[in-house]
Motif scaffolding. Structure first.
Motif: not given
Length: 161
Positions: A38-58
């Motif tokens: 990753n250029h200039k060590m931006t480390q641009p990633w974020e991770v969202y853990m998707i729970g059952s309620e959000t999964r159902t809504k998706l």
């Protein structure tokens, strides 16, 4: 399994066993992801853990192929257009590291691009200034498809003088 065997055997999984994947395993693979370039060590990633309620809504059309774990992986925008582009590329490398680390331990992934749709961004609470690179199901494969034929790299190469 060596790295080339891992790369050549990995597939997008479309049917998972119900067996749960341990959070410690997922964390280990995500840590491996952070070794992505990753250029200039931006480390641009974020991770969202998707729970059952959000999964159902998706309301994904296949429910992420019944994967027991679902994650969304985001890339933070940069301060310039080129930095935003570099961040997306770095996050794609992060994703590939995670996918290969999981596959090396018998866990497959399913990659869905549905996360960047406005409705789904709202459901997941994605703030402005982030792209959703994908929503991923993780689990033990119920079945593994045969590889699809690929175009020879020779057909994709250009030789410059």
């Amino acid at each position: 399994m060596n790295i080339l065997e891992n790369i050549y055997s990995r597939r997008n999984i479309k049917k998972f066993k119900p067996d749960m994947v341990e959070p410690e395993q997922i964390n280990k693979w995500l840590e491996a992801g952070t070794m992505a370039p990753n250029h200039k060590m931006t480390q641009p990633w974020e991770v969202y853990m998707i729970g059952s309620e959000t999964r159902t809504k998706l309301n994904h059309k296949t429910n992420f192929c019944q994967a027991p774990v679902v994650l969304a992986i985001l890339s933070k925008h940069g301060s310039t257009e080129i930095e935003t582009y570099e961040n997306v590329l770095a996050t794609a490398c992060f994703v590939q590291n995670v996918n290969l680390a999981a596959w090396a331990e018998g866990v497959g992934t399913f990659w869905s691009s549905m996360g960047n749709a406005a409705k789904n961004r709202e459901i997941m609470g994605i703030p402005d200034g982030y792209d959703v690179i994908g929503v991923f199901g993780f689990g033990y494969p119920e079945e593994i498809s045969q590889p699809k034929e690929r175009t020879s790299i020779q057909e994709k190469m250009k030789y410059l003088p």
